[in-house]
Design a protein around this motif. Structure first.
Motif, PDB file in Angstrom:
ATOM      1  N   LEU A  50       0.830  -1.208   0.000  1.00  0.00           N
ATOM      2  CA  LEU A  50       0.000   0.000   0.000  1.00  0.00           C
ATOM      3  C   LEU A  50       0.864   1.257   0.000  1.00  0.00           C
ATOM      4  N   ASP A  51       1.903   1.272   0.824  1.00  0.00           N
ATOM      5  CA  ASP A  51       2.809   2.425   0.854  1.00  0.00           C
ATOM      6  C   ASP A  51       3.450   2.661  -0.502  1.00  0.00           C
ATOM      7  N   HIS A  52       3.863   1.573  -1.151  1.00  0.00           N
ATOM      8  CA  HIS A  52       4.467   1.683  -2.486  1.00  0.00           C
ATOM      9  C   HIS A  52       3.463   2.271  -3.475  1.00  0.00           C
ATOM     10  N   GLY A  53       2.235   1.779  -3.432  1.00  0.00           N
ATOM     11  CA  GLY A  53       1.209   2.302  -4.332  1.00  0.00           C
ATOM     12  C   GLY A  53       0.946   3.773  -4.109  1.00  0.00           C
ATOM     13  N   LEU A  54       0.878   4.178  -2.848  1.00  0.00           N
ATOM     14  CA  LEU A  54       0.624   5.585  -2.539  1.00  0.00           C
ATOM     15  C   LEU A  54       1.796   6.480  -2.921  1.00  0.00           C
ATOM     16  N   ALA A  55       3.000   5.937  -2.864  1.00  0.00           N
ATOM     17  CA  ALA A  55       4.180   6.733  -3.209  1.00  0.00           C
ATOM     18  C   ALA A  55       4.342   6.907  -4.719  1.00  0.00           C
ATOM     19  N   HIS A  56       3.745   6.009  -5.504  1.00  0.00           N
ATOM     20  CA  HIS A  56       3.962   6.032  -6.948  1.00  0.00           C
ATOM     21  C   HIS A  56       2.710   6.321  -7.783  1.00  0.00           C
TER      22      HIS A  56
END
Length: 75
Positions: A50-56
């Motif tokens: 989820l963090d990766h998705g929100l960062a990209h």
């Protein structure tokens, strides 16, 4: 990997937490502990994806993907 993976990891965490709960009721404390460790690992994995998705990606896009993933498992 995307929101489908977040949903999958959360489902795994829920399952492992339920098994841990049942194990405690049966007096199987060591098995409960193992299930809690795997539940925590699944939660950590979901958070990382989820963090990766929100960062990209824009938040709206991530939200749309999450809603689509949840709808897919509801069918």
């Amino acid at each position: 990997m995307g929101m489908e993976e977040v949903v999958r990891q959360l489902q795994l965490a829920i399952h492992d937490a339920r098994v841990a709960f049942d194990c405690i009721g049966l007096g199987e404390v060591e098995r409960a502990r193992t299930c809690l460790v795997t539940a925590r690992a699944a939660l950590d994995a979901a958070g990382t994806v989820l963090d990766h998705g929100l960062a990209h990606s824009p938040v709206a896009q991530v939200a749309d993907e999450a809603a689509a993933a949840m709808a897919a498992i509801a069918d």
